[in-house]
Design a protein around this motif. Structure first.
Motif, PDB file in Angstrom:
ATOM      1  N   MET A  61       0.823  -1.207   0.000  1.00 34.53           N
ATOM      2  CA  MET A  61       0.000   0.000   0.000  1.00 34.53           C
ATOM      3  C   MET A  61       0.862   1.264   0.000  1.00 34.53           C
ATOM      4  SD  MET A  61      -3.061   0.901  -0.107  1.00 34.53           S
ATOM      5  CE  MET A  61      -4.107   2.248   0.231  1.00 34.53           C
ATOM      6  N   ILE A  62       1.945   1.233   0.779  1.00 35.49           N
ATOM      7  CA  ILE A  62       2.850   2.382   0.840  1.00 35.49           C
ATOM      8  C   ILE A  62       3.487   2.625  -0.524  1.00 35.49           C
ATOM      9  CG2 ILE A  62       5.066   3.158   1.804  1.00 35.49           C
ATOM     10  CD1 ILE A  62       2.802   3.595   3.719  1.00 35.49           C
ATOM     11  N   SER A  63       3.792   1.555  -1.240  1.00 30.15           N
ATOM     12  CA  SER A  63       4.400   1.726  -2.568  1.00 30.15           C
ATOM     13  C   SER A  63       3.418   2.390  -3.530  1.00 30.15           C
ATOM     14  CB  SER A  63       4.894   0.399  -3.121  1.00 30.15           C
ATOM     15  OG  SER A  63       3.843  -0.528  -3.224  1.00 30.15           O
ATOM     16  N   ILE A  64       2.135   2.117  -3.370  1.00 29.18           N
ATOM     17  CA  ILE A  64       1.130   2.769  -4.222  1.00 29.18           C
ATOM     18  C   ILE A  64       1.074   4.260  -3.915  1.00 29.18           C
ATOM     19  CG2 ILE A  64      -1.340   2.923  -4.750  1.00 29.18           C
ATOM     20  CD1 ILE A  64      -1.481  -0.117  -4.267  1.00 29.18           C
ATOM     21  N   LEU A  65       1.101   4.617  -2.635  1.00 31.51           N
ATOM     22  CA  LEU A  65       1.113   6.036  -2.256  1.00 31.51           C
ATOM     23  C   LEU A  65       2.360   6.727  -2.811  1.00 31.51           C
ATOM     24  CD1 LEU A  65      -0.019   8.480  -0.735  1.00 31.51           C
ATOM     25  CD2 LEU A  65       1.132   7.613   1.325  1.00 31.51           C
ATOM     26  N   GLY A  66       3.517   6.071  -2.683  1.00 33.97           N
ATOM     27  CA  GLY A  66       4.753   6.637  -3.237  1.00 33.97           C
ATOM     28  C   GLY A  66       4.660   6.834  -4.737  1.00 33.97           C
ATOM     29  N   ALA A  67       4.058   5.857  -5.429  1.00 34.66           N
ATOM     30  CA  ALA A  67       3.895   5.961  -6.882  1.00 34.66           C
ATOM     31  C   ALA A  67       2.951   7.091  -7.251  1.00 34.66           C
ATOM     32  CB  ALA A  67       3.389   4.634  -7.446  1.00 34.66           C
ATOM     33  N   ILE A  68       1.872   7.240  -6.499  1.00 30.17           N
ATOM     34  CA  ILE A  68       0.910   8.322  -6.784  1.00 30.17           C
ATOM     35  C   ILE A  68       1.561   9.685  -6.574  1.00 30.17           C
ATOM     36  CG2 ILE A  68      -1.212   9.435  -5.948  1.00 30.17           C
ATOM     37  CD1 ILE A  68      -2.276   6.557  -5.419  1.00 30.17           C
ATOM     38  N   LEU A  69       2.286   9.835  -5.464  1.00 30.33           N
ATOM     39  CA  LEU A  69       2.951  11.119  -5.203  1.00 30.33           C
ATOM     40  C   LEU A  69       3.995  11.414  -6.271  1.00 30.33           C
ATOM     41  CD1 LEU A  69       3.322  10.873  -1.330  1.00 30.33           C
ATOM     42  CD2 LEU A  69       1.731  12.311  -2.624  1.00 30.33           C
ATOM     43  N   PHE A  70       4.750  10.393  -6.654  1.00 37.33           N
ATOM     44  CA  PHE A  70       5.760  10.608  -7.679  1.00 37.33           C
ATOM     45  C   PHE A  70       5.110  10.864  -9.029  1.00 37.33           C
ATOM     46  CE2 PHE A  70      10.098   9.985  -9.357  1.00 37.33           C
ATOM     47  CZ  PHE A  70      10.785  10.657  -8.371  1.00 37.33           C
ATOM     48  N   ALA A  71       3.933  10.288  -9.259  1.00 31.38           N
ATOM     49  CA  ALA A  71       3.201  10.564 -10.503  1.00 31.38           C
ATOM     50  C   ALA A  71       2.770  12.026 -10.559  1.00 31.38           C
ATOM     51  CB  ALA A  71       1.996   9.646 -10.629  1.00 31.38           C
ATOM     52  N   ILE A  72       2.367  12.575  -9.425  1.00 29.75           N
ATOM     53  CA  ILE A  72       2.017  14.007  -9.376  1.00 29.75           C
ATOM     54  C   ILE A  72       3.232  14.844  -9.739  1.00 29.75           C
ATOM     55  CG2 ILE A  72       1.348  15.906  -7.839  1.00 29.75           C
ATOM     56  CD1 ILE A  72      -0.376  13.776  -6.320  1.00 29.75           C
ATOM     57  N   ILE A  73       4.378  14.482  -9.176  1.00 25.55           N
ATOM     58  CA  ILE A  73       5.626  15.193  -9.489  1.00 25.55           C
ATOM     59  C   ILE A  73       5.954  15.033 -10.979  1.00 25.55           C
ATOM     60  CG2 ILE A  73       8.117  15.246  -9.046  1.00 25.55           C
ATOM     61  CD1 ILE A  73       7.405  14.309  -6.126  1.00 25.55           C
ATOM     62  N   ALA A  74       5.783  13.828 -11.512  1.00 24.47           N
ATOM     63  CA  ALA A  74       6.077  13.571 -12.929  1.00 24.47           C
ATOM     64  C   ALA A  74       5.149  14.368 -13.844  1.00 24.47           C
ATOM     65  CB  ALA A  74       5.971  12.077 -13.229  1.00 24.47           C
ATOM     66  N   ILE A  75       3.879  14.452 -13.481  1.00 27.33           N
ATOM     67  CA  ILE A  75       2.934  15.230 -14.296  1.00 27.33           C
ATOM     68  C   ILE A  75       3.333  16.695 -14.307  1.00 27.33           C
ATOM     69  CG2 ILE A  75       0.542  16.067 -14.405  1.00 27.33           C
ATOM     70  CD1 ILE A  75      -0.260  13.206 -13.397  1.00 27.33           C
ATOM     71  N   LEU A  76       3.702  17.219 -13.154  1.00 25.98           N
ATOM     72  CA  LEU A  76       4.166  18.616 -13.094  1.00 25.98           C
ATOM     73  C   LEU A  76       5.422  18.791 -13.951  1.00 25.98           C
ATOM     74  CD1 LEU A  76       3.866  21.470 -11.945  1.00 25.98           C
ATOM     75  CD2 LEU A  76       5.286  20.738 -10.047  1.00 25.98           C
ATOM     76  N   THR A  77       6.317  17.824 -13.870  1.00 25.74           N
ATOM     77  CA  THR A  77       7.536  17.880 -14.690  1.00 25.74           C
ATOM     78  C   THR A  77       7.190  17.883 -16.173  1.00 25.74           C
ATOM     79  OG1 THR A  77       8.806  16.736 -12.967  1.00 25.74           O
ATOM     80  CG2 THR A  77       9.719  16.705 -15.198  1.00 25.74           C
ATOM     81  N   LEU A  78       6.256  17.037 -16.569  1.00 25.19           N
ATOM     82  CA  LEU A  78       5.830  17.005 -17.974  1.00 25.19           C
ATOM     83  C   LEU A  78       5.228  18.340 -18.391  1.00 25.19           C
ATOM     84  CD1 LEU A  78       5.372  15.465 -20.631  1.00 25.19           C
ATOM     85  CD2 LEU A  78       3.188  14.690 -19.675  1.00 25.19           C
ATOM     86  N   LEU A  79       4.414  18.926 -17.539  1.00 24.83           N
ATOM     87  CA  LEU A  79       3.767  20.201 -17.879  1.00 24.83           C
ATOM     88  C   LEU A  79       4.784  21.327 -18.049  1.00 24.83           C
ATOM     89  CD1 LEU A  79       0.590  20.000 -15.602  1.00 24.83           C
ATOM     90  CD2 LEU A  79       0.745  19.604 -18.073  1.00 24.83           C
ATOM     91  N   VAL A  80       5.793  21.394 -17.176  1.00 24.19           N
ATOM     92  CA  VAL A  80       6.806  22.446 -17.355  1.00 24.19           C
ATOM     93  C   VAL A  80       7.680  22.149 -18.566  1.00 24.19           C
ATOM     94  CG1 VAL A  80       6.829  23.210 -14.949  1.00 24.19           C
ATOM     95  CG2 VAL A  80       8.455  21.499 -15.671  1.00 24.19           C
TER      96      VAL A  80
END
Length: 124
Positions: free
Chosen positions: A1-20
């Motif tokens: 479950m913790i790995s899913i939370l880590g993946a979701i948080l990192f996905a948010i960071i990745a989406i922001l990175t893609l947008l910039v």
């Protein structure tokens, strides 16, 4: 479950990175917040970071036993430790940023993602 939370948080960071990377005016959240819109050369670096972040998501999910990927487990676990350490350093850099947006948004994301990656890598 913790790995899913880590993946979701990192996905948010990745989406922001893609947008910039695509030139949206969100640069104040990344890379020290110096630019509202990243210059072309920094967009290339940001684009490379995006693909590395996708790898990190796959690694944390594989190490956490959520998915089966192409990376041998011991290698994935080692890479997970690498990203956990990277996120600690990234959190420090975000916290010391001159950008309030980066401090207030990206620091907590990085800290919590780092904790998730550490817990997953350690198998706790």
């Amino acid at each position: 479950m913790i790995s899913i939370l880590g993946a979701i948080l990192f996905a948010i960071i990745a989406i922001l990175t893609l947008l910039v990377t695509l030139g949206l005016p969100l640069g104040q959240f990344t890379l020290g917040g110096k630019y509202k819109i990243l210059p072309p050369k920094m967009r290339i670096a940001s684009g490379i970071s995006f693909f590395i972040q996708i790898l990190a998501i796959v690694v944390v999910l594989q190490t956490g036993g959520i998915i089966t990927a192409f990376i041998p487990f011991k290698v994935a676990k080692g890479i997970c430790f690498f990203f956990a350490t990277y996120l600690v350093l990234n959190s420090i850099m975000n916290f010391s940023s001159g950008s309030k947006k980066e401090k207030l948004v990206m620091t907590p994301l990085s800290v919590i993602a780092s904790i998730c990656f550490w817990i997953t890598a350690l198998g706790i």
